[in-house]
Design a protein around this motif. Structure first.
Motif, short mmCIF file in Angstrom:
data_model
loop_
_atom_site.label_atom_id
_atom_site.label_comp_id
_atom_site.label_asym_id
_atom_site.label_seq_id
_atom_site.Cartn_x
_atom_site.Cartn_y
_atom_site.Cartn_z
N ASN A 8 15.47 67.57 33.13
CA ASN A 8 16.78 67.95 33.67
C ASN A 8 17.38 66.79 34.45
OD1 ASN A 8 17.06 70.61 32.68
ND2 ASN A 8 15.56 71.30 34.20
N GLY A 9 17.71 65.76 33.75
CA GLY A 9 18.26 64.57 34.37
C GLY A 9 18.34 63.47 33.34
N ASN A 10 18.52 62.25 33.82
CA ASN A 10 18.61 61.11 32.90
C ASN A 10 17.22 60.57 32.60
OD1 ASN A 10 21.42 61.25 33.08
ND2 ASN A 10 21.41 59.96 34.91
N LEU A 11 17.06 60.15 31.35
CA LEU A 11 15.80 59.52 30.96
C LEU A 11 16.08 58.07 30.62
CD1 LEU A 11 12.79 59.63 30.19
CD2 LEU A 11 13.50 60.32 27.90
N GLN A 61 14.08 68.52 25.37
CA GLN A 61 15.44 68.78 25.84
C GLN A 61 15.72 67.88 27.03
OE1 GLN A 61 16.55 72.88 26.57
NE2 GLN A 61 15.18 73.55 24.94
N ILE A 62 16.71 67.05 26.88
CA ILE A 62 17.07 66.15 27.97
C ILE A 62 18.54 66.40 28.33
CG2 ILE A 62 17.29 63.73 28.66
CD1 ILE A 62 15.05 63.26 26.42
N SER A 63 18.74 66.85 29.56
CA SER A 63 20.10 67.28 29.91
C SER A 63 21.02 66.11 30.23
CB SER A 63 20.06 68.24 31.10
OG SER A 63 19.60 67.55 32.24
N GLY A 64 20.44 65.02 30.74
CA GLY A 64 21.28 63.88 31.12
C GLY A 64 21.37 62.85 30.01
N GLN A 65 21.64 61.63 30.42
CA GLN A 65 21.76 60.53 29.45
C GLN A 65 20.39 59.96 29.12
OE1 GLN A 65 24.46 57.69 31.24
NE2 GLN A 65 26.02 58.34 29.77
N VAL A 66 20.24 59.58 27.86
CA VAL A 66 19.01 58.92 27.44
C VAL A 66 19.34 57.46 27.19
CG1 VAL A 66 17.18 58.84 25.74
CG2 VAL A 66 18.20 61.02 26.37
N LYS A 67 18.66 56.58 27.92
CA LYS A 67 18.96 55.15 27.76
C LYS A 67 17.68 54.40 27.47
CE LYS A 67 22.47 54.30 30.96
NZ LYS A 67 22.83 53.60 32.18
N SER A 68 17.76 53.55 26.48
CA SER A 68 16.63 52.69 26.16
C SER A 68 17.09 51.25 26.38
CB SER A 68 16.24 52.92 24.71
OG SER A 68 14.96 52.41 24.50
N ILE A 69 16.43 50.57 27.28
CA ILE A 69 16.89 49.23 27.65
C ILE A 69 15.82 48.20 27.34
CG2 ILE A 69 17.61 47.77 29.57
CD1 ILE A 69 18.51 50.32 31.01
N ASP A 70 16.20 47.20 26.59
CA ASP A 70 15.33 46.04 26.47
C ASP A 70 15.76 45.10 27.58
OD1 ASP A 70 14.18 43.61 25.93
OD2 ASP A 70 14.12 44.01 23.78
N GLN A 71 14.91 45.00 28.58
CA GLN A 71 15.34 44.32 29.78
C GLN A 71 15.68 42.86 29.55
OE1 GLN A 71 12.58 44.56 33.02
NE2 GLN A 71 14.00 45.78 34.19
N THR A 72 14.90 42.21 28.72
CA THR A 72 15.15 40.79 28.48
C THR A 72 16.55 40.59 27.95
OG1 THR A 72 12.86 40.64 27.88
CG2 THR A 72 14.23 38.76 27.34
N VAL A 73 16.88 41.35 26.90
CA VAL A 73 18.19 41.18 26.28
C VAL A 73 19.29 41.62 27.24
CG1 VAL A 73 19.68 41.95 24.43
CG2 VAL A 73 17.32 41.37 23.95
N SER A 74 19.07 42.74 27.90
CA SER A 74 20.11 43.23 28.81
C SER A 74 20.39 42.25 29.94
CB SER A 74 19.68 44.56 29.42
OG SER A 74 19.37 45.46 28.43
N TRP A 75 19.32 41.69 30.42
CA TRP A 75 19.45 40.76 31.53
C TRP A 75 20.24 39.54 31.09
CZ3 TRP A 75 19.70 39.97 36.35
CH2 TRP A 75 19.38 38.74 36.95
N ASP A 86 15.78 62.79 37.41
CA ASP A 86 15.69 61.65 36.49
C ASP A 86 14.26 61.19 36.30
OD1 ASP A 86 18.39 61.87 36.57
OD2 ASP A 86 18.72 60.10 37.83
N LEU A 87 14.05 60.57 35.15
CA LEU A 87 12.75 59.97 34.87
C LEU A 87 12.98 58.57 34.31
CD1 LEU A 87 9.63 60.38 34.65
CD2 LEU A 87 10.03 61.21 32.33
#
Ligand SMILES: [Zn+2]
Length: 204
Positions: A158-161, A175-189, A143-144
């Motif tokens: 080869n993992g989640n980004l 090529q990204i084998s895992g899940q790609v997630k983009s999080i806006d921390q403020t909103v998510s929090w 993961d990264l």
């Protein structure tokens, strides 16, 4: 008049939706029923709180409020959310206080914009300023996670980004084998907090 009916009239009244004749009926009931009088006071206070929240002078938190509303599920979200808040005045006075506290904390947090890169295979990653690059031809094992930076992927992961509070560019060669997630921390929090404070408002 039944108290149940009186309460629904109170909501209409505070929404400016109650015809004059019914306003008189409601007032009569309020005069004779201490329980409803107390309830009405509560509702009125919540209404006032909401009104001042929605109509106060523009500031940074307005944008945040917009983001919260934007993060809510679509379809009449704002109206439903507000209706729900109005029907739970006791919970909400405390919760809003908490929310306002949260917002000021978050404003603080946001100023700490240091780049954070996490992963098992960081040797392969190129970091230039606040930009994290996975070059073409490289393979990242595992993961990264990149926080507060720009991520540009040309090679393989080869993992989640996960990109937190930053931008992500994926080249056609990426090529990204895992899940790609983009999080806006403020909103998510805030979203996280909201869903825990008002679970039945969100997942009803
Ligand atoms: Zn009553």
């Amino acid at each position: 008049m039944e108290c149940k009916l009186a309460v629904s009239m109170m909501h209409d009244y505070l929404d400016d939706d109650l015809p004059g004749s019914q306003q008189r009926e409601l007032k009569e009931h309020l005069l004779s029923c201490p329980d409803c009088r107390a309830k009405f006071k509560e509702l009125e206070q919540t209404d006032l709180l909401l009104f001042s929240m929605m109509h106060h002078t523009p500031s940074a938190s307005d944008d945040l409020m917009g983001k919260i509303m934007g993060a809510l599920p679509p379809a009449k979200k704002e109206k439903r959310f507000l209706a729900w808040i109005k029907s739970h005045p006791a919970v909400t006075a405390a919760s809003f206080f908490l929310l306002v506290m949260l917002m000021s904390t978050l404003t603080f947090r946001n100023q700490d914009n240091q780049l954070v890169v996490k992963g098992n295979d960081l040797d392969q990653v190129v970091i230039q300023g606040d930009t994290v690059i996975v070059p073409n031809g490289t393979k990242i094992a595992g993961d990264l996670t990149v926080e507060n930076g720009k991520t540009r992927v040309y090679g393989e992961v080869n993992g989640n980004l996960t990109v937190i509070d930053g931008s992500l560019y994926k080249a056609s060669t990426a090529q990204i084998s895992g899940q790609v997630k983009s999080i806006d921390q403020t909103v998510s929090w805030i979203w996280y907090k909201l869903t825990h404070l008002f679970p039945d408002a969100v997942y009803r």
